[in-house]
Scaffold this motif. Sequence first.
Motif, PDB file in Angstrom:
ATOM      1  N   SER A  56       1.027   3.273  -3.466  1.00 57.33           N
ATOM      2  CA  SER A  56       0.980   1.983  -2.775  1.00 57.33           C
ATOM      3  C   SER A  56       2.045   1.929  -1.671  1.00 57.33           C
ATOM      4  CB  SER A  56       1.156   0.828  -3.758  1.00 57.33           C
ATOM      5  OG  SER A  56       2.513   0.727  -4.134  1.00 57.33           O
ATOM      6  N   LYS A  57       3.129   2.714  -1.827  1.00 54.17           N
ATOM      7  CA  LYS A  57       4.205   2.694  -0.838  1.00 54.17           C
ATOM      8  C   LYS A  57       4.064   3.809   0.182  1.00 54.17           C
ATOM      9  CE  LYS A  57       6.869  -0.557  -2.512  1.00 54.17           C
ATOM     10  NZ  LYS A  57       7.148  -1.754  -1.750  1.00 54.17           N
ATOM     11  N   ASP A  58       3.220   4.782  -0.088  1.00 55.75           N
ATOM     12  CA  ASP A  58       3.160   5.978   0.737  1.00 55.75           C
ATOM     13  C   ASP A  58       1.820   6.064   1.454  1.00 55.75           C
ATOM     14  OD1 ASP A  58       3.232   8.519   1.817  1.00 55.75           O
ATOM     15  OD2 ASP A  58       4.378   9.326   0.129  1.00 55.75           O
ATOM     16  N   LYS A  59       1.851   5.870   2.757  1.00 57.01           N
ATOM     17  CA  LYS A  59       0.631   5.808   3.559  1.00 57.01           C
ATOM     18  C   LYS A  59      -0.233   7.052   3.403  1.00 57.01           C
ATOM     19  CE  LYS A  59       1.228   4.619   8.159  1.00 57.01           C
ATOM     20  NZ  LYS A  59       1.555   4.015   9.345  1.00 57.01           N
ATOM     21  N   TYR A  60       0.417   8.198   3.218  1.00 59.89           N
ATOM     22  CA  TYR A  60      -0.333   9.458   3.173  1.00 59.89           C
ATOM     23  C   TYR A  60      -0.391  10.037   1.760  1.00 59.89           C
ATOM     24  CZ  TYR A  60       0.431   8.794   8.106  1.00 59.89           C
ATOM     25  OH  TYR A  60       0.457   8.246   9.354  1.00 59.89           O
ATOM     26  N   GLY A  61      -0.155   9.201   0.779  1.00 59.00           N
ATOM     27  CA  GLY A  61      -0.153   9.668  -0.605  1.00 59.00           C
ATOM     28  C   GLY A  61      -1.536   9.661  -1.228  1.00 59.00           C
ATOM     29  N   ILE A  62      -1.692  10.482  -2.269  1.00 60.14           N
ATOM     30  CA  ILE A  62      -2.906  10.458  -3.082  1.00 60.14           C
ATOM     31  C   ILE A  62      -2.469  10.619  -4.530  1.00 60.14           C
ATOM     32  CG2 ILE A  62      -3.274  12.966  -2.768  1.00 60.14           C
ATOM     33  CD1 ILE A  62      -6.307  12.388  -2.900  1.00 60.14           C
ATOM     34  N   GLY A  63      -3.150   9.938  -5.428  1.00 60.63           N
ATOM     35  CA  GLY A  63      -2.779  10.039  -6.832  1.00 60.63           C
ATOM     36  C   GLY A  63      -4.014   9.920  -7.708  1.00 60.63           C
ATOM     37  N   TYR A  64      -3.848  10.147  -8.994  1.00 55.65           N
ATOM     38  CA  TYR A  64      -4.976   9.987  -9.909  1.00 55.65           C
ATOM     39  C   TYR A  64      -4.517   9.283 -11.180  1.00 55.65           C
ATOM     40  CZ  TYR A  64      -2.861  14.107 -12.024  1.00 55.65           C
ATOM     41  OH  TYR A  64      -1.974  14.977 -12.587  1.00 55.65           O
ATOM     42  N   GLY A  65      -5.446   8.621 -11.842  1.00 56.29           N
ATOM     43  CA  GLY A  65      -5.106   7.932 -13.084  1.00 56.29           C
ATOM     44  C   GLY A  65      -6.211   6.969 -13.466  1.00 56.29           C
ATOM     45  N   GLY A  66      -6.046   6.304 -14.599  1.00 57.16           N
ATOM     46  CA  GLY A  66      -7.079   5.397 -15.109  1.00 57.16           C
ATOM     47  C   GLY A  66      -7.377   4.273 -14.124  1.00 57.16           C
ATOM     48  N   ILE A  67      -8.649   3.794 -14.104  1.00 55.79           N
ATOM     49  CA  ILE A  67      -8.971   2.740 -13.136  1.00 55.79           C
ATOM     50  C   ILE A  67      -8.315   1.418 -13.504  1.00 55.79           C
ATOM     51  CG2 ILE A  67     -11.104   3.582 -12.087  1.00 55.79           C
ATOM     52  CD1 ILE A  67     -12.664   2.149 -14.130  1.00 55.79           C
ATOM     53  N   ALA A  68      -7.951   1.262 -14.777  1.00 58.68           N
ATOM     54  CA  ALA A  68      -7.320   0.011 -15.189  1.00 58.68           C
ATOM     55  C   ALA A  68      -5.980  -0.212 -14.488  1.00 58.68           C
ATOM     56  CB  ALA A  68      -7.106   0.014 -16.699  1.00 58.68           C
ATOM     57  N   TRP A  69      -5.409   0.847 -13.955  1.00 59.76           N
ATOM     58  CA  TRP A  69      -4.059   0.746 -13.376  1.00 59.76           C
ATOM     59  C   TRP A  69      -4.064   0.482 -11.875  1.00 59.76           C
ATOM     60  CZ3 TRP A  69       0.013   1.414 -16.832  1.00 59.76           C
ATOM     61  CH2 TRP A  69      -0.354   1.930 -18.091  1.00 59.76           C
ATOM     62  N   ALA A  70      -5.246   0.599 -11.232  1.00 60.42           N
ATOM     63  CA  ALA A  70      -5.281   0.589  -9.772  1.00 60.42           C
ATOM     64  C   ALA A  70      -5.007  -0.789  -9.178  1.00 60.42           C
ATOM     65  CB  ALA A  70      -6.634   1.120  -9.294  1.00 60.42           C
ATOM     66  N   LYS A  71      -3.726  -1.192  -9.139  1.00 57.47           N
ATOM     67  CA  LYS A  71      -3.349  -2.451  -8.505  1.00 57.47           C
ATOM     68  C   LYS A  71      -2.508  -2.127  -7.273  1.00 57.47           C
ATOM     69  CE  LYS A  71      -4.803  -5.233 -11.934  1.00 57.47           C
ATOM     70  NZ  LYS A  71      -5.297  -4.193 -12.807  1.00 57.47           N
ATOM     71  N   GLY A  72      -2.891  -2.699  -6.143  1.00 54.15           N
ATOM     72  CA  GLY A  72      -2.106  -2.462  -4.929  1.00 54.15           C
ATOM     73  C   GLY A  72      -2.479  -1.178  -4.216  1.00 54.15           C
ATOM     74  N   VAL A  73      -3.458  -0.461  -4.754  1.00 54.88           N
ATOM     75  CA  VAL A  73      -3.972   0.732  -4.082  1.00 54.88           C
ATOM     76  C   VAL A  73      -5.495   0.620  -4.042  1.00 54.88           C
ATOM     77  CG1 VAL A  73      -2.120   2.282  -4.780  1.00 54.88           C
ATOM     78  CG2 VAL A  73      -4.094   2.005  -6.264  1.00 54.88           C
ATOM     79  N   LYS A  74      -6.126   1.470  -3.225  1.00 52.59           N
ATOM     80  CA  LYS A  74      -7.590   1.476  -3.286  1.00 52.59           C
ATOM     81  C   LYS A  74      -8.029   2.775  -3.944  1.00 52.59           C
ATOM     82  CE  LYS A  74      -8.698   3.748   1.039  1.00 52.59           C
ATOM     83  NZ  LYS A  74      -9.469   3.708   2.254  1.00 52.59           N
TER      84      LYS A  74
END
Lengths: 339, 283
Positions: B187-205
Amino acid sequence: MHLLHCEGRDDSLPSCFGEDVECYNFKPKSRLREFLGEKLIAVTAFTALVATLLIFTFIFKEAVPIFTDREVQEEAGLGKLTFKQVYHEGRPAKWKWQPESEVPKFSLLPLFIGTLKAALIAMLFAVPLGVGAAIYSSEFASKRMREVIKPVVELLAGIPSVVLGFFALLVLATGLQKTLGLTFRLNALNAGIALGIAVIPIIFTVAEDVMTSVPRSLRDAALAVGANSWQVSFTMVLPAALPGIVAGMVLGLGRAIGETMIVLMASGNAAIISTSLTDSMRTFSATIAAELAEVVFGSSHYNVLFFIGTLLFVFTFLINLAGDVVLFKLKERFQGKTG
Amino acid sequence: MKNVIITMMVLLFAVGLIAAGSNITIKGSDTLVRLGQRWAEEYMKKHKDIVIQVSGGGSGTGIAALLNGTTDICQASRNMKKKEYKLAEEKGIKPYRVSVALDGIAIYLNKENPITTLSLAKLKGIYTGAITNWKEVGGPDHRIILYGRENNSGTYVFFKKHVLDKEDYADAAQALPGTAAVVHAVSKDKYGIGYGGIAWAKGVKYTAVKKDNKSTAVIPDVQTVSNGTYPISRELYWFFNGVPKGEMKALVNWALSAEGQKLAEEMGYIPLPKELAEANIIE
């Protein structure tokens, strides 16, 4: 306690307390108490000694298969831990830390570099600040100012490292990235500065105590021959206090190398070989903290993690030893052998 | 990490208050810990005599605890490894697995990132380090900053197995303690990518994922994960030592009931398809 006749008091010697000095007579019956008291204190000292030895033995015991077990050596022998390896035929040899892999890779070099980088940045950040604050507080600050600075810096030591790590992860990382335009948000610099914040109070406290305890006579002598307060501080007090300041820095370095939570949260934990201070990095301590909970008991990965623990132990021991040697030499130089 | 600490504090408090009654300990996956807590909370409301302690630490930690006999139920976001099954056998523990919910692994991107779709092949390239610039997948000309989990995470292992085809992560991939930390970093890093459960996706797309070039891109949601069209989805498990009996059996059957599964959906997890949930119920 009542006043008793003092046996063995040499009345021929002049007494600096005058004639009405109180002496306590140590009767034979109190010898037993004394004996027990002394032994009890000895036991407490030995507990620390034995605990240190036992901890080292048990950690090292779990690392031993690296040297003895052939199966472990095939995956993680000393050579594999140190030198670069060819993992894919036809590709150049590399140092890699990839323990959860089809072909586990256990090179310690990336972690070693990470550990050094973090400690180095922390010291570069903390030594000038810690020593500078100590000089100001002990030499130049008004009494009132000093009574504010000292407790506040010491309060810094009371901040749990997980809180500092959290601060670095959320606030410091964003600030650094914005001001310096860094590619990586979580990097060695970020972790190093957060570590430095944890180290400052250690250096400050020791240095400040040592400088204030420089004998009054030294200062007075310098002032008497016409030195100003700046000259007194930098030509008299600072050299005399140097051994103590070095001791503080050594303690700080030990903390910087062993500290776990801050680097785990703030460094990004990528095990890469890079000399850049703005790349991500992974330290020994963070590796143990992150991986030991998961590792299959008795696997080579498990042995390697304990070997890393042994290394950390040895490092801090060597640093403290080096610190002691430096301290001893400096003491000889500045205070004479009896000092 | 934060969750674990909060849970422990709450637990210590709860244990102090209610010393009586029977105890069930649940430990393991950080992905499942929120659901485990919610289930425990509701279940304890209905059954005042039972105390359930839930803590996280990672799937590996939970499995180790089950093998050492220090937890009753292990929550895991991955299956047990061969080595772990072998170790269980040596220790006389008979792991019994029940899937309790589904989870889609979302690919998080910063909200400013223009990319909306990635194929599995591109994802593999990105995370193994073959693709290092956003430009190569149709984005801006900037280095890709990889965020992931530590290797004690079930998500790490699952992603490695199903997206990276068991290849190693790139060395530059940053390992963060916990999905929350990954989401925050992206959410803070414009060029970041991450993975994880969909339940956690707040503040990111999160991106839509294509299985291959021919198939259509699918966005992870209740429906696509539940019917298996979203390509990176998995079952979340509870492991027991032997077939659960008594209170533990009642607990797992309640979690699998319509009521338990509804709670899972409310918490952002994907409920099991009805037939599967019913098939999992222990007689």
